[in-house]
Structures are given as C-alpha cells and as structure tokens.
Design a protein around this motif. Structure first.
Motif, short mmCIF file in Angstrom:
data_model
loop_
_atom_site.label_atom_id
_atom_site.label_comp_id
_atom_site.label_asym_id
_atom_site.label_seq_id
_atom_site.Cartn_x
_atom_site.Cartn_y
_atom_site.Cartn_z
N TYR A 32 0.82 -1.21 0.00
CA TYR A 32 0.00 0.00 0.00
C TYR A 32 0.85 1.26 0.00
N GLY A 99 -3.65 3.39 0.39
CA GLY A 99 -4.21 3.31 -0.94
C GLY A 99 -3.47 2.33 -1.81
N SER A 100 -4.14 1.90 -2.87
CA SER A 100 -3.53 0.92 -3.76
C SER A 100 -2.45 1.55 -4.63
N ASP A 111 -8.14 3.69 0.04
CA ASP A 111 -8.94 2.47 0.22
C ASP A 111 -9.33 2.28 1.69
#
Length: 123
Positions: A32, A99-100, A111
């Motif tokens: 991430y 987040g991705s 996310d």
C-alpha cells in the motif's frame, strides 16, 4: 480488511513538534501507498503527505513543505509523520490512509482510513 490506528496527537504550543504514528493491521503493509490527511473544522479533508510503497516517492501539501516529514518502515509496518514548527492553522483531525497507489492518494482518495487523531496547536 486493513485497519489503521493512529497515535501521537495532542496539544502543543506554536513552534513545537509532534510525531504521529500509524500502525496497520491486516493486509500486507508493503503493498500500500500510505498517506496522512487532515481535516480542520469547517474545511474539507486535505492530503498532507504521502509516500509510495517502496519509499521512492513522497509528496507534501505546500502548506507543510519543509516542516513535516513522512516516513515508513516496511519491516516494522509503520508510517510516521514528523511535524515541526507547528502553527495554530495546523490544528485538525489527522487521518492515516492506505491506498492501492501513490496517485490515488495524491488524488485525495484512499482504500482505508483510520479514525483520526486530534492535533491542537495553541498560539
């Protein structure tokens, strides 16, 4: 499911320093991109700092450049925000986010979100 827990907020005088820490549970931390956002009363949530998965990229809001430093330790699965020269206008609820992608965070999206830790800077 990734859960993010922030710590380190509190009350500090203007000019002082604080370090926020975020410890994720669940998921694989190194996959991430991580970031810190903040939301002050009456204002929209804004990205303060972000770091890519491999630590190669960082980004900062103009308002904190030169004062705040984001760091991550993939071995320990932690991400920190070191805040120096704090100002009353830095008072806000600070959120850790995962987040991705780095670009996702820079676009203001994530996310997963922590519940936030309050930073209050007195003048």
């Amino acid at each position: 499911q990734v859960q993010l827990v922030e710590s380190g907020g509190g009350l500090v005088q203007a000019g002082g320093s604080l370090r926020l820490s975020c410890t994720p549970s669940g998921g694989t931390f190194s996959t991430y991109a991580m970031g810190w956002f903040r939301q002050a009363p009456g204002k929209e949530r804004e990205l303060i700092a972000a770091v890519s998965r491999n630590v190669a990229l960082t980004a900062y809001a103009d308002s904190v450049k030169g004062r705040f430093t984001i760091s991550r330790d993939n071995a320990k699965s932690t991400v920190d925000l070191r805040m120096n020269s704090l100002r009353p206008e830095d008072t806000a609820l600070y959120y850790c986010a995962a987040g991705s992608s780095f670009l996702q965070l820079r676009a203001g999206r994530a996310d997963y979100w922590g519940k936030g830790t309050l930073v209050t800077v007195s003048s």
